[in-house]
Design a protein around this motif. Sequence first.
Motif, short mmCIF file in Angstrom:
data_model
loop_
_atom_site.label_atom_id
_atom_site.label_comp_id
_atom_site.label_asym_id
_atom_site.label_seq_id
_atom_site.Cartn_x
_atom_site.Cartn_y
_atom_site.Cartn_z
N GLY A 1 0.83 -1.21 0.00
CA GLY A 1 0.00 0.00 0.00
C GLY A 1 0.86 1.24 0.00
N THR A 2 0.45 2.21 0.82
CA THR A 2 1.21 3.47 0.84
C THR A 2 2.54 3.33 1.59
OG1 THR A 2 -0.13 4.09 2.75
CG2 THR A 2 -0.80 4.98 0.62
N ASP A 3 2.78 2.16 2.17
CA ASP A 3 4.09 1.90 2.80
C ASP A 3 5.06 1.29 1.80
OD1 ASP A 3 3.51 2.87 5.32
OD2 ASP A 3 2.58 1.00 5.95
N ALA A 4 4.79 1.52 0.52
CA ALA A 4 5.62 0.93 -0.54
C ALA A 4 7.10 1.24 -0.35
CB ALA A 4 5.16 1.44 -1.89
N TRP A 5 7.38 2.43 0.18
CA TRP A 5 8.79 2.82 0.35
C TRP A 5 9.53 1.85 1.28
CZ3 TRP A 5 10.68 4.16 5.18
CH2 TRP A 5 9.73 4.42 6.16
N MET A 6 8.78 1.26 2.22
CA MET A 6 9.42 0.28 3.11
C MET A 6 9.80 -0.98 2.33
SD MET A 6 7.19 0.37 6.57
CE MET A 6 6.82 1.87 7.41
N GLY A 7 8.93 -1.35 1.38
CA GLY A 7 9.21 -2.49 0.51
C GLY A 7 10.47 -2.23 -0.31
N VAL A 8 10.60 -1.00 -0.80
CA VAL A 8 11.77 -0.64 -1.61
C VAL A 8 13.03 -0.67 -0.74
CG1 VAL A 8 12.81 1.17 -3.04
CG2 VAL A 8 10.37 0.74 -3.19
N ILE B 1 7.14 -7.55 2.59
CA ILE B 1 8.06 -8.53 2.00
C ILE B 1 7.66 -8.81 0.54
CG2 ILE B 1 8.87 -10.94 2.13
CD1 ILE B 1 8.55 -10.64 5.23
N SER B 2 6.34 -8.98 0.30
CA SER B 2 5.87 -9.20 -1.08
C SER B 2 6.26 -8.03 -1.97
CB SER B 2 4.35 -9.34 -1.13
OG SER B 2 3.94 -10.33 -0.30
N ALA B 3 6.12 -6.81 -1.42
CA ALA B 3 6.46 -5.61 -2.20
C ALA B 3 7.95 -5.62 -2.54
CB ALA B 3 6.10 -4.37 -1.41
N ALA B 4 8.76 -6.01 -1.56
CA ALA B 4 10.21 -6.05 -1.79
C ALA B 4 10.54 -7.05 -2.91
CB ALA B 4 10.93 -6.43 -0.51
N LEU B 5 9.86 -8.18 -2.90
CA LEU B 5 10.12 -9.18 -3.94
C LEU B 5 9.59 -8.71 -5.29
CD1 LEU B 5 9.27 -12.42 -1.93
CD2 LEU B 5 11.51 -11.45 -2.38
N ALA B 6 8.48 -7.95 -5.23
CA ALA B 6 7.89 -7.47 -6.49
C ALA B 6 8.76 -6.43 -7.18
CB ALA B 6 6.51 -6.88 -6.21
N THR B 7 9.69 -5.83 -6.44
CA THR B 7 10.54 -4.81 -7.06
C THR B 7 11.71 -5.44 -7.82
OG1 THR B 7 11.98 -4.64 -5.15
CG2 THR B 7 10.14 -3.12 -5.21
N SER B 8 11.74 -6.77 -7.88
CA SER B 8 12.93 -7.44 -8.41
C SER B 8 13.34 -6.93 -9.79
CB SER B 8 12.74 -8.95 -8.42
OG SER B 8 11.52 -9.27 -9.02
N LEU C 1 3.61 -6.98 7.67
CA LEU C 1 4.97 -7.39 7.27
C LEU C 1 4.98 -8.26 6.01
CD1 LEU C 1 7.95 -7.10 8.07
CD2 LEU C 1 7.69 -9.23 9.36
N PRO C 2 4.05 -9.23 5.88
CA PRO C 2 4.05 -10.03 4.63
C PRO C 2 3.86 -9.15 3.39
CG PRO C 2 2.64 -11.06 6.27
CD PRO C 2 3.03 -9.73 6.83
N GLY C 3 3.06 -8.09 3.55
CA GLY C 3 2.83 -7.16 2.43
C GLY C 3 4.11 -6.44 2.04
#
Lengths: 364, 371
Positions: A42-49, A188-195, A184-186
């Motif tokens: 969501g709007t915490d996308a920056w954390m995923g990055v 982690i998924s976001a981090a993987l989606a940035t591959s 947290l799973p969201g």
Amino acid sequence: MIQQQQKQHQITSFQLIFIVAGIQIGVGILSLYRVTFEAGAGTDAWMGVLLAWFIAQIAIFLIVHLCSIFPEDSLIDYSSKILGRVLGWLLSFTVLGYFLGAAAIISRTFAEVLQVWTLQKTPIPVLISLTLIPSLYLILLGIKAFARFAMVILLLTWWLLLTLVIPLKQGDILNMLPIGHAPLPGIISAALATSLAMIGYELILLFYPFIDRKRDVLLSASIGNGLTGLAYIFNVVTAAIFFSPADVPNQMWPSLQLLKVIQFSFLQRVESIVLSFWLLLVVVTVAGYYWASAFSLYKLINMKSFKLSAVVMAPIIFIVSLLPRDINQVTDIGDKIGTAGLILSFSIPILLLTVRYLKKWRSK
Amino acid sequence: MRTSRMRFITLNIFLILTALLQVGCWDTAIIEEKGFILSAGIDAIEDDPEMYIFTMTAPVFVELATKRVEVLSTRAHSPLEAFVFFNKVGGRLYFADLFQVLLINEDVAIRGSLLTKFDFVYRDPKVSSLAYLLVSQGTAKEILDTDFQDKNRIAIYLTNLIEEGAVGGLVHPVNLQSFRQAAMDSVHGRDPIVPMVRKLENSIHIDGAALFRGDTMVGKINENEYTHFLILSGKGFPTVFYHRGEATYGLRPQSIRNSITPRIMDGNIVFDIKVNLAVNVDQSFGNTASDLSNQKHKENLEAEVAEFLKGEFLKTTKKLQEFNSDPLGLGKRFRAKYYRVFSEIDWREYYPHAEINIDVKVKFISHGIIK
């Protein structure tokens, strides 16, 4: 003999900073916010990055550690030494396929973006040529020329980030609040989606023997990765502040949509100007993967000339890039290539280091 | 020798390729043949809820033309359908690249689903998403079709009206992009508010604002209420008039600092709004007007104005709550602070009953060169 040639084509560890950042920043950034948002952050996308940057950093550490064991060899050489001829060849062939696919899909993705945003009547094959022909020319000049090109282009295009200040000012900070509500799973998924956006550092597996000061490789690659991370976080934060969370899933390329709000009395459609500069960055990315695939082929089948290998790869990349039916398929394949890149950048060093240590342990 | 020949061949290949890619360079554009759509309007048709009247204006560049602006109108279901029709009848090829103003009639706004109606505009990257959006009282076609003799071409006149109004702090411009973001935000507790215009004899008047819930108009506020909304939201700094006995004061905010804090008290949602205004006294006339160089008089008047504005602000917020339209983004602020509570409730049910406390502080920073 090859080693002598390699010496003639050395790149500096300083240039490696720009090579890593230049290859990473390609087409992935254009849809980065939507991809991370939809993945569950969501709007915490920056954390995923941020997490993706950290994951990339671990991969860089593993890759550099593996490469440092064989400082004068590339992955194609030492994979056979560690895994044996057949398995080594199989791994090298997989890697070649991955590099080829990455060059093709990145080139095609950018062609699709160009066609939608600016050159609507230009056929896709012509738009693909816009990145492939300069890439071919560039790698024929050698890795040193590529390194210099990557450095010049990054220095010439860093200001593009400044254009984000205008949409940032027009946005509403409330759009990205509350911070930290994504599970947290969201994240982690976001981090993987940035591959797809993060890959590029794995090319160190091939570049390593060409780098002059090996002890600085980890630092240079980390700085390059850090620059990419900063650019991505700034981009994602701007998009999070600008877009209503409800509108994000509708935007194909939020980073370009952001630029639509920039308009001057003497200049409209700033995004088309930005895209023409972006083309240069994409050339760096495509040329990087193109070089890697040509180099893998050259090593794999012991070709006499690298230039011949580069010329042979050109039509193959071109044809592969034309295979996806439409933009939806291009996006799907792009995501798969990104995932493959992430898996390879961890599995290769882990597999090879483990086998090597096991062999060493057994021989003792 | 061999290298130089290779270089020569490579150079020539690139020369040919470059020449091929540059085909656009000899493609000239004759401006008289281009129709730049600068403004457009949408009106409703009473007996057919699916059909609209679309009007567009494009400047005329032909020297001997009697009209400055070409106005075309048609009935259609969507803007794209109308656009295709205009291209069939106009004798020019029309472009929306320089699109500046979209005027929608009140009835169209009330019918709602504006985002769906504007789909073509949002989908095509060539169309400027910075075109201003206005709601018209009376038909949009009538406004676009009028040649305001002493004014600029209609699209430029309307654009200047909004832009200069914004410079003067009298209006908060809304463009297609910002409207979309606010309308989409409706589920998160923020709604769009769009300036309304009305045609006078030989001019156009900004006359309050249309209140939306999502992309559907649900009510309107008058000019005075819009003035109070602008100050309350910090989106403008229009002049406020305060009458005290026979005296009338014209007060122009120089700076506005406001804060909106949500809280939950005894199960009720409460918003504390603080507004700090630094104003210039631009007018003070009438027999009973205070001597503003007198500190006591000045402080008394500041307190009176603050109390007056507090009452006006409360009336305006009450009206917004009655229409269940949240252009101040109170819901969004509540969501930011109480995300879990917001996710569990239907904000639209709670918003009209939320308690709003307003605290206004006014400070006169200048009263000009007269006491």
